[in-house]
Each structure stands twice: as structure tokens, then as C-alpha cells.
Design a protein around this motif. Structure first.
Motif, mmCIF file in Angstrom:
data_model
loop_
_atom_site.group_PDB
_atom_site.id
_atom_site.type_symbol
_atom_site.label_atom_id
_atom_site.label_comp_id
_atom_site.label_asym_id
_atom_site.label_seq_id
_atom_site.Cartn_x
_atom_site.Cartn_y
_atom_site.Cartn_z
ATOM 1 N N ARG A 7 0.679 -1.713 0.150
ATOM 2 C CA ARG A 7 0.469 0.054 -0.405
ATOM 3 C C ARG A 7 0.619 1.344 -0.165
ATOM 4 N N GLU A 8 2.087 1.050 0.200
ATOM 5 C CA GLU A 8 2.818 2.568 0.348
ATOM 6 C C GLU A 8 2.825 2.915 -0.690
ATOM 7 N N LEU A 9 3.746 2.087 -1.429
ATOM 8 C CA LEU A 9 4.326 1.742 -2.502
ATOM 9 C C LEU A 9 3.125 2.808 -3.689
ATOM 10 N N LEU A 10 1.824 2.007 -3.535
ATOM 11 C CA LEU A 10 1.305 1.950 -4.667
ATOM 12 C C LEU A 10 -0.228 2.587 -4.010
ATOM 13 N N ASP A 11 -0.811 3.168 -3.251
ATOM 14 C CA ASP A 11 -1.953 4.409 -2.555
ATOM 15 C C ASP A 11 -1.445 6.138 -3.259
ATOM 16 N N PRO A 12 0.013 6.238 -3.443
ATOM 17 C CA PRO A 12 0.610 7.172 -3.667
ATOM 18 C C PRO A 12 0.423 7.605 -4.937
ATOM 19 N N THR A 13 0.191 6.247 -5.837
ATOM 20 C CA THR A 13 -0.701 6.741 -7.271
ATOM 21 C C THR A 13 -1.672 6.674 -8.084
ATOM 22 N N VAL A 14 -2.536 6.975 -7.181
ATOM 23 C CA VAL A 14 -4.419 6.632 -6.936
ATOM 24 C C VAL A 14 -4.847 8.413 -7.207
ATOM 25 N N GLU A 15 -3.547 8.952 -6.956
ATOM 26 C CA GLU A 15 -4.529 10.005 -7.262
ATOM 27 C C GLU A 15 -4.083 11.037 -9.094
ATOM 28 N N LEU A 16 -2.655 10.289 -9.077
ATOM 29 C CA LEU A 16 -2.368 10.485 -10.354
ATOM 30 C C LEU A 16 -3.653 10.196 -11.199
ATOM 31 N N SER A 17 -4.045 8.334 -11.093
ATOM 32 C CA SER A 17 -4.702 7.621 -11.622
ATOM 33 C C SER A 17 -6.551 7.984 -11.607
ATOM 34 N N TYR A 69 -9.357 8.687 -20.756
ATOM 35 C CA TYR A 69 -7.976 8.152 -20.243
ATOM 36 C C TYR A 69 -6.976 8.564 -20.615
ATOM 37 N N LYS A 70 -7.062 7.777 -22.021
ATOM 38 C CA LYS A 70 -5.829 7.595 -23.220
ATOM 39 C C LYS A 70 -4.921 7.929 -22.831
ATOM 40 N N THR A 71 -5.769 9.305 -23.548
ATOM 41 C CA THR A 71 -4.983 10.562 -23.883
ATOM 42 C C THR A 71 -3.282 10.909 -22.817
ATOM 43 N N GLY A 72 -4.446 10.313 -21.362
ATOM 44 C CA GLY A 72 -3.168 10.823 -20.577
ATOM 45 C C GLY A 72 -2.081 9.657 -20.563
ATOM 46 N N VAL A 73 -3.052 8.665 -20.247
ATOM 47 C CA VAL A 73 -2.126 7.137 -21.078
ATOM 48 C C VAL A 73 -0.663 7.519 -22.042
ATOM 49 N N VAL A 74 -1.083 7.423 -23.119
ATOM 50 C CA VAL A 74 -0.126 8.233 -24.137
ATOM 51 C C VAL A 74 0.634 9.197 -24.033
ATOM 52 N N PHE A 75 0.445 9.875 -23.153
ATOM 53 C CA PHE A 75 0.810 11.545 -22.881
ATOM 54 C C PHE A 75 2.430 11.264 -22.032
ATOM 55 N N LEU A 76 1.869 10.459 -21.137
ATOM 56 C CA LEU A 76 3.538 9.597 -20.585
ATOM 57 C C LEU A 76 3.420 8.493 -21.246
ATOM 58 N N ALA A 77 3.464 7.603 -21.763
ATOM 59 C CA ALA A 77 4.417 7.202 -22.084
ATOM 60 C C ALA A 77 5.801 7.763 -23.168
ATOM 61 N N TRP A 78 4.372 9.008 -23.827
ATOM 62 C CA TRP A 78 5.797 9.862 -24.508
ATOM 63 C C TRP A 78 7.537 10.502 -24.185
ATOM 64 N N LEU A 79 6.275 10.806 -22.657
ATOM 65 C CA LEU A 79 7.237 11.625 -21.299
ATOM 66 C C LEU A 79 8.467 10.733 -20.863
ATOM 67 N N ALA A 80 8.007 9.731 -21.141
ATOM 68 C CA ALA A 80 8.827 8.168 -20.136
ATOM 69 C C ALA A 80 9.924 8.483 -21.429
ATOM 70 N N GLY A 81 9.720 7.822 -22.593
ATOM 71 C CA GLY A 81 10.462 7.949 -23.645
ATOM 72 C C GLY A 81 10.617 6.238 -24.063
ATOM 73 N N HIS A 82 9.382 6.299 -24.150
ATOM 74 C CA HIS A 82 8.685 5.010 -24.436
ATOM 75 C C HIS A 82 8.334 4.751 -26.270
ATOM 76 N N GLN A 83 8.096 6.052 -26.945
ATOM 77 C CA GLN A 83 7.541 6.630 -27.916
ATOM 78 C C GLN A 83 8.290 7.771 -27.994
ATOM 79 N N SER A 84 8.329 7.818 -29.643
ATOM 80 C CA SER A 84 9.160 9.403 -30.039
ATOM 81 C C SER A 84 7.934 10.253 -29.620
ATOM 82 N N HIS A 85 7.147 10.274 -29.715
ATOM 83 C CA HIS A 85 5.915 12.169 -30.245
ATOM 84 C C HIS A 85 4.346 11.210 -29.652
ATOM 85 N N PHE A 86 4.436 12.555 -30.005
ATOM 86 C CA PHE A 86 2.559 12.780 -28.865
ATOM 87 C C PHE A 86 1.432 12.949 -30.136
#
Length: 386
Positions: free
Chosen positions: A299-309, A320-337
């Protein structure tokens, strides 16, 4: 170093990004929970398409992201609504995605389950029950032929055509009798897709729940588990406690997942979540802690993620898919948004800014400097000078 971010009040405020990511590594397979991440697709940014065109997918980047999830021990729930199924990705694109991802899973030893629906129907609002059954059968056959587990998704066409709970009992009963391996049943609420209002034959959730459970009770040997996406923790717990022995509950509640996965003295939920796309490595780390019996650490690891979710899944939830892909771009998993169907325009700049801030605060970006640079690039497109 600071970055100026716009707030909901229209004013710019300074934010100091973190300089180091959360230290997360791959590890042993999970032992206490079965966990799937519903994964997004990566659009081809160079394709000359319009929002009405068939999806143009960057297959290399899409499969690379699935390998990323598998490397952390997560299963992949493929061709679900997170992959923009029914919101830019048509059945032809979904079928190709299923074939490619299932083959990739086999080559790397990854777990995969794939969505089965009726979205090849030309006009879901006018389809007959026999046509709906045939569409489901076609998709079920493809998923089983690919070697993946099937997830029977809720159907817009069935929601429009069914006139009673008995129609659901007949359609699902037929499909479950046909399935060669146990499937996952998915109850997706209208907050994710308004066309699914009244699913299982009633807008009264108590009555709908009874029909849903009747389907399960009639075919327990053909059902591996259920995915409940109603954003109602207590209802999920109540359903979970009424399941036949051996039928799992996979939470699809992106608002209350830590408590549902942790469970109580009467049971717990496994997971099949869209939020575990951006949270993949962190979610995997939390589940490994839970495997040791350390619920508090989990819970200490996962509870703080709820606000983002909750931020990403705020109304209208289906975007919600828009935010998911946005974060994938920022994280470097894809080269574009860029997204299938132009859905990158479905959220506001203040929404993106808050998503960046929350994700950065959690340490989700492997390269915080890259995420900051890309966030500044997006801000510049919107006219925000730094």
C-alpha cells in the motif's frame, strides 16, 4: 531548474522537477496475484491519415512497449479499450494487433489475453442478435487461433439490441459453450463507454449484477475470471464474494485498485488495469512486495499513485487513453505524442501539466530530464514561454 506549468485557473506556476527516477528493477514472477496491464497502441506519426481513416500503427514501437511490460512480469491485456478499441482502432486494426502481439508473447514467454467484441458490425445500433452472436464468434475464433486467452468484452451492439436479461444469458451462454479455454468476462461501465448503459439488461446495477452472476453460475468451468470496471469498490467486493470457487475477480477499478488488490479477510482481487500501462514497473514492484505478505509495504508503494490515476480517469473517463499515451511519450517509450484518431487533442493543457507533475513526483520517468524537455516542447506549442 524549474518549469512553468499552467493550472486550472489559467495561471502559470513554477514547478521543480525531480532529478532522479524511482529505482525499479525487473524481478521474479508474481506469486500472489495475476496482473494484466491493458496496453495502448502507438500511432504512426508519419502516416497521412485523418481521424476517420483506418488506424495507422507503429508496430515496432507498439510491440516494444509490450516487451517492456512483460519484462517486469506483467501480463498484457491486448486490444482492449486502452488500445482505443472503438475509439480509433477498428476491428481490422485490432485483429492485426492481436496476431502480432500474440506472436510476440509466444516468442518472449509473455502472458497475453485479448479482447473479443463485435466492433466489425457496420452499424452496431441496428444489428440483430444473430448478427451479434456471429460477430462475437468470429473474434473469439481469431483470438483462440492466435494462442491468446480470450476476454469477452461488453458489446455496444448487444446493449442496443437486447430487450431483456435473457438475451444476455443466451448470447453469453452460447459463446461460453463454444470457448475452448476459460475466458475472462468484462463488465465495462457507462463511465468508460456511454453506449454500454443498461448492460446485462438493466440500468439498475443490482438487477444487472444478478444477471451477470447468473451467466457465471451457469458456466463456472468456462470462466477464468471477471473484470469489473464500474469504479465502485464496494460493488466489486460484493460481486467478488458471490463468485463460484475458482472464478477470479480482476479489478478494473482505476480509482480504488490498491485496496481491492490488497483485499481483506474474505478475499482479494487480481488486476487488469489501464492505469498499469503508465504504472507498469512501479505496480510490478508493489505486487512483488505483496508476494512477501507485506500488505503495508504494498500500500505504501501503490497508494500514492491513486491521485494520478484519478486525474487521468476523470470525467469524461473514456478519454483516459490520452493521458496514458502522453505519459508514455514523456517516459521515452515512444518518440512522439500522436494518437490514433487524433485523440491527443482530447485533454486540455492544464490536464497534461498536472499529469506531468504527478507522474514526475512519483518518479515514473526513467529519464526526468527527457520528460522535462518534452513537456517544455508541448508547452511551447501551446504558446507557453519558459
Amino acid at each position: 531548474m524549474t518549469i512553468r506549468l499552467p493550472g486550472a485557473d489559467g495561471l502559470l506556476r513554477p514547478y521543480s522537477p525531480r532529478t532522479e527516477p524511482l529505482a525499479l528493477t525487473t524481478g521474479a514472477p508474481f506469486t500472489s496475484r495475476t496482473v494484466f496491464s491493458a496496453a495502448h497502441v502507438v500511432a504512426d506519426p508519419y502516416a497521412d491519415v485523418s481521424p476517420d481513416s483506418p488506424a495507422a500503427v507503429d508496430w515496432d514501437a507498439t510491440l516494444a512497449f509490450r516487451r517492456h511490460l512483460w519484462s517486469h512480469g506483467l501480463g498484457v491485456a491486448e486490444a482492449m479499450d486502452t488500445a482505443q478499441r472503438g475509439m480509433g482502432l477498428d476491428w481490422a486494426g485490432a485483429a492485426e494487433l492481436i496476431r502480432r502481439s500474440a506472436a510476440e508473447a509466444k516468442s518472449v514467454g509473455g502472458r497475453i489475453a485479448c479482447g473479443v467484441g463485435t466492433d466489425q458490425l457496420t452499424d452496431p445500433s441496428t444489428a440483430s442478435l444473430p448478427e451479434i452472436r456471429k460477430a462475437y464468434e468470429e473474434q473469439l475464433a481469431l483470438v483462440e487461433e492466435s494462442g491468446a486467452q480470450a476476454i469477452l468484452m461488453a458489446s455496444r451492439a448487444l446493449a442496443a439490441a437486447a430487450t431483456s436479461p435473457e438475451d444476455y444469458l443466451e448470447i453469453y451462454g452460447h459463446l461460453l459453450r463454444q470457448a475452448t479455454e476459460p475466458v475472462v468476462l468484462h463488465w465495462l461501465g457507462p463511465m468508460f463507454d456511454p453506449a454500454l448503459d443498461g448492460y446485462w439488461g438493466s440500468s439498475d446495477l443490482d438487477a444487472a449484477t444478478d444477471t451477470f452472476l447468473a451467466v457465471i453460475a451457469a458456466h463456472p468451468d468456462k470462466i477464468d475470471g471477471i473484470k469489473v470496471s464500474l469504479l465502485d469498490a464496494q460493488r466489486e467486493i460484493d460481486i467478488r464474494r458471490r463468485l463460484p470457487v475458482g472464478v477470479r475477480c480482476y479489478t478494473g477499478d482505476d480509482f480504488n485498485y490498491p485496496e481491492l488488490i490488497a483485499g481483506d479477510e474474505k478475499g482479494f482481487s487480481h488486476a487488469l488495469l489501464g492505469i498499469f500501462d503508465p504504472l507498469g514497473p512501479l505496480a510490478a514492484e508493489a505486487v512483488r512486495v505483496l508476494d512477501t505478505g507485506d500488505t503495508k509495504g504494498f500500500r505504501e508503494l501503490l497508494d500514492p499513485t491513486v491521485e494520478l490515476s484519478r486525474h487521468l480517469f476523470q470525467t469524461p473517463t473514456r478519454f483516459y487513453k490520452t493521458g496514458v499515451v502522453f505519459l508514455a511519450w514523456l517516459a521515452g517509450h515512444q518518440s512522439h505524442f500522436t494518437m490514433v484518431g487524433g485523440l491527443q487533442a482530447a485533454r486540455s493543457l492544464p490536464h497534461f501539466a498536472r499529469a506531468y507533475e504527478l507522474a514526475d513526483g512519483l518518479g515514473l520517468f526513467p529519464d526526468p530530464a527527457l520528460a522535462e524537455a518534452r513537456m517544455k516542447n508541448l508547452l511551447a506549442v501551446y504558446g507557453v514561454a519558459q
